[in-house]
Design an enzyme around this catalytic site. Structure first.
Site, PDB file in Angstrom:
ATOM      1  N   ASP A  87       0.826  -1.205   0.000  1.00 39.49           N
ATOM      2  CA  ASP A  87       0.000   0.000   0.000  1.00 39.49           C
ATOM      3  C   ASP A  87       0.861   1.257   0.000  1.00 39.49           C
ATOM      4  OD1 ASP A  87      -2.931  -0.726   0.333  1.00 39.49           O
ATOM      5  OD2 ASP A  87      -2.091  -1.870   1.976  1.00 39.49           O
ATOM      6  N   GLU A 112      -5.351   6.731   0.530  1.00 40.00           N
ATOM      7  CA  GLU A 112      -5.897   6.061   1.710  1.00 40.00           C
ATOM      8  C   GLU A 112      -4.869   5.980   2.829  1.00 40.00           C
ATOM      9  OE1 GLU A 112      -7.991   1.880   3.076  1.00 40.00           O
ATOM     10  OE2 GLU A 112      -7.175   2.054   1.060  1.00 40.00           O
ATOM     11  N   ASP A 185      -6.205   4.746  -4.339  1.00 41.81           N
ATOM     12  CA  ASP A 185      -6.357   3.597  -3.443  1.00 41.81           C
ATOM     13  C   ASP A 185      -5.308   2.587  -3.889  1.00 41.81           C
ATOM     14  OD1 ASP A 185      -6.994   1.505  -1.828  1.00 41.81           O
ATOM     15  OD2 ASP A 185      -9.146   1.599  -2.169  1.00 41.81           O
ATOM     16  N   ILE A 187      -4.075  -0.346  -2.763  1.00 38.82           N
ATOM     17  CA  ILE A 187      -4.501  -1.753  -2.797  1.00 38.82           C
ATOM     18  C   ILE A 187      -5.929  -1.804  -2.271  1.00 38.82           C
ATOM     19  CG2 ILE A 187      -4.188  -4.075  -1.846  1.00 38.82           C
ATOM     20  CD1 ILE A 187      -1.992  -3.592  -3.671  1.00 38.82           C
ATOM     21  N   ASP A 188      -6.884  -1.903  -3.160  1.00 36.31           N
ATOM     22  CA  ASP A 188      -8.268  -2.088  -2.731  1.00 36.31           C
ATOM     23  C   ASP A 188      -8.510  -3.586  -2.547  1.00 36.31           C
ATOM     24  OD1 ASP A 188     -10.973  -0.722  -2.408  1.00 36.31           O
ATOM     25  OD2 ASP A 188     -11.468  -2.319  -3.820  1.00 36.31           O
ATOM     26  N   THR A 190      -7.581  -5.141   0.449  1.00 33.26           N
ATOM     27  CA  THR A 190      -6.309  -5.518   1.071  1.00 33.26           C
ATOM     28  C   THR A 190      -6.389  -6.892   1.742  1.00 33.26           C
ATOM     29  OG1 THR A 190      -5.891  -3.175   1.511  1.00 33.26           O
ATOM     30  CG2 THR A 190      -4.516  -4.753   2.670  1.00 33.26           C
ATOM     31  N   ASP A 330     -11.953   5.114  -3.010  1.00 32.50           N
ATOM     32  CA  ASP A 330     -12.555   3.902  -3.566  1.00 32.50           C
ATOM     33  C   ASP A 330     -13.290   4.159  -4.874  1.00 32.50           C
ATOM     34  OD1 ASP A 330     -11.965   2.005  -1.427  1.00 32.50           O
ATOM     35  OD2 ASP A 330     -13.402   3.133  -0.212  1.00 32.50           O
TER      36      ASP A 330
END
Length: 419
Positions: A87, A112, A185, A187-188, A190, A330
């Site tokens: 991330d 994020e 974002d 790593i959506d 995670t 997101d």
């Protein structure tokens, strides 16, 4: 005993400023062709995808680098929420290379994650990207407790220029980047990334869980209007090849700015002849389920980004989320793509309220006025890194849709809940 380190992975031009400081804002317009902006975003997205892949290849490395988020920063939809070095590295890589090419965007890139990371040894590290690959490698060795091979692989993924060419024939619209910001974002989904399971695709082409649900989201929005205008979305683990034991990534982009509406793919039509579908969170309320199930088949999947992507690709008619567990990072990238397709993303709370109070049926023009705004985070965006609660205001639910007719039908069903 825990130690605290400050390993600043800094561009040489930035060494004199404190992390998180706000540079003096320029009032000069910076005009770029949409094709040039898209080229840059696709390049940083490719770097991001490679970083995510490199980290997942070595399970021991992934275990070393996982950090559970403090309670105050958790997404309360989940019992556990995680932040990984993937991330942080992805977010800072995107920030670094966009800032290099478009300097006036540097203080308007929001994500994020903070750039502070604590590994399982208790070392707290401030992570940014170095100007030279060798410097990045040396500092990553310290973060990775001397793992030379992993540090070299990550550094190479960060600094190697990807081979991407964008045709500019139809993308000649101009973008004033001085009036723009970026939501990332890194790593959506995670949790799915950490588990590392290979998901199984259902008969509708949807994978409910697994690495296929992981997405990297990079979206540009216009500050003066708050509207998204360009989005790039990467699935690093889109398709698994059981023969070669390897993953193939997929990238989708879209632009909706001025008179230009363009996407990277020919979207499939919403399937006709079968019951229309809505994708939802597994934690969605029973009342919302009951209201929508009379008209739509309801399915669930992991990852907010993946659920919106399902809608973008025409695998579902819409994504409905009624509660506050989603953020601007997101939505921004995929919102731009949906707008390019003639769809959109509206605020669940405000759209249902309008539908309930209106004496006549809502129209496409009403939906236009309900589109999410990407500038109004806690009243204003104050920090370059938006991981803190006071600058990461959650959204009051969303309805993402490909067709205005579907959105209106959904709102007509939802407004009956409170009657």
């Amino acid at each position: 005993m825990k130690t605290q380190q400050c390993l600043y992975l800094l561009d040489s031009r930035s060494r004199t400023r404190a992390v998180g400081s706000t540079a003096e804002k320029s009032t000069t317009k910076e005009i770029m062709k949409a094709s040039s902006v898209l080229q840059l975003f696709l390049e940083v997205a490719a770097k991001a995808s490679e970083i995510a892949t490199v980290i997942r290849k070595e399970r021991a490395l992934l275990n070393l680098l996982v950090e559970e988020k403090p309670e105050v920063r958790k997404n309360h939809q989940f019992f556990q929420d995680f932040k990984t070095l993937a991330d942080v590295l992805i977010q800072e890589t995107v920030r670094h290379f966009i800032s290099q090419k478009i300097p006036n965007l540097g203080d308007s890139i929001y994500g994020e994650e903070s750039n502070s990371f604590t590994n399982i040894k208790g070392d707290t590290i401030i992570v940014e990207v170095c100007h030279k690959q060798e410097e990045t490698t040396d500092l990553l060795k310290k973060i990775l407790d001397g793992n030379d091979e992993a540090a070299a692989l990550l550094s190479e993924a960060i600094h190697n220029p990807p081979r991407i060419n964008v045709s500019s024939e139809t993308l000649d619209v101009e973008i004033d980047t001085s009036d723009c910001g970026v939501w990332i974002d890194p790593i959506d989904a995670t949790g799915q990334y950490i588990k590392g399971d290979i998901g199984v695709e259902d008969e509708n082409g949807i994978t409910g869980d697994g690495l296929q649900c992981v997405a990297i989201l990079i979206g540009m929005f216009q500050k003066s209007s708050g509207r998204p205008l360009l989005g790039v979305v990467v699935q690093p683990f889109a398709q698994w090849n059981s023969g070669t034991k390897s993953w193939t990534s997929t990238t989708v982009w879209g632009i909706c700015h001025k008179k230009l509406q363009a996407t990277s793919f020919q979207p499939s039509a919403i399937k006709g002849g079968t019951q229309p579908m809505i994708v939802m969170s597994k934690s969605e309320s029973e009342h919302v389920h009951n209201a929508l199930s009379s008209k739509y088949k309801l399915i669930s999947a992991s990852g907010a980004g993946y659920k919106i992507l399902i809608t973008v690709m025409g695998l579902a008619n819409a994504y409905v989320l009624s509660h506050q567990s989603i953020y601007r990072w997101d939505c921004c990238a995929l919102h731009a793509i949906l707008l390019a397709l003639g769809g959109g993303i509206v605020s669940y709370k405000h759209a249902v309220e309008m539908a309930s109070k209106s004496q006549v049926q809502l129209t496409a023009s009403d939906l236009e006025n309900l589109q999410l705004n990407y500038m109004k985070a806690a009243g204003a965006i104050a920090s370059r890194r938006c991981s803190l609660p006071n600058s990461a205001e959650s959204l009051p639910g969303i309805i993402a849709y490909r067709s205005a007719d579907d959105a209106i039908t959904i709102l007509n069903l939802l407004k009956l809940i409170d009657l």
